[in-house]
Design a protein around this motif. Structure first.
Motif, short mmCIF file in Angstrom:
data_model
loop_
_atom_site.label_atom_id
_atom_site.label_comp_id
_atom_site.label_asym_id
_atom_site.label_seq_id
_atom_site.Cartn_x
_atom_site.Cartn_y
_atom_site.Cartn_z
N LYS A 30 0.84 -1.21 0.00
CA LYS A 30 0.00 0.00 0.00
C LYS A 30 0.87 1.25 0.00
N SER A 33 2.29 1.84 -3.41
CA SER A 33 1.26 2.38 -4.30
C SER A 33 1.01 3.85 -4.02
N MET A 34 0.94 4.22 -2.75
CA MET A 34 0.73 5.62 -2.40
C MET A 34 1.92 6.47 -2.83
N LEU A 37 1.53 7.08 -6.45
CA LEU A 37 0.42 8.01 -6.65
C LEU A 37 0.86 9.45 -6.35
N ASN A 40 3.07 10.74 -9.12
CA ASN A 40 2.26 11.08 -10.30
C ASN A 40 1.53 12.41 -10.09
N MET A 41 1.00 12.60 -8.90
CA MET A 41 0.30 13.85 -8.61
C MET A 41 1.26 15.04 -8.67
#
Length: 70
Positions: A30, A33-34, A37, A40-41
């Protein structure tokens, strides 16, 4: 018997260790993945800021062009 109780306790400890290892692996997945993320943000936000600057420059240039035409 005493030996049987010790063995049962050792088995319970081993099961709990395995459960904790699985839980840790889930949390690590997790987190990874964060992390992706968030990266990407941040990239999208940087792209947004670049576009915003380009539009601001275009608006500025358009203002002067229109002012020169009047």
């Amino acid at each position: 018997s005493y030996d049987r109780e010790v063995k049962d306790i050792e088995n319970k400890i081993e099961k709990q260790k395995k459960a904790l290892d699985r839980y840790r692996a889930q949390l690590e997945a997790k987190f990874a993945s964060m992390d992706i993320l968030i990266a990407n943000m941040q990239q999208q936000y940087s792209s947004f800021l670049r576009r915003k600057k380009l539009f601001a420059m275009a608006d500025f240039m358009l203002f002067f062009i229109l002012a020169a035409v009047k």
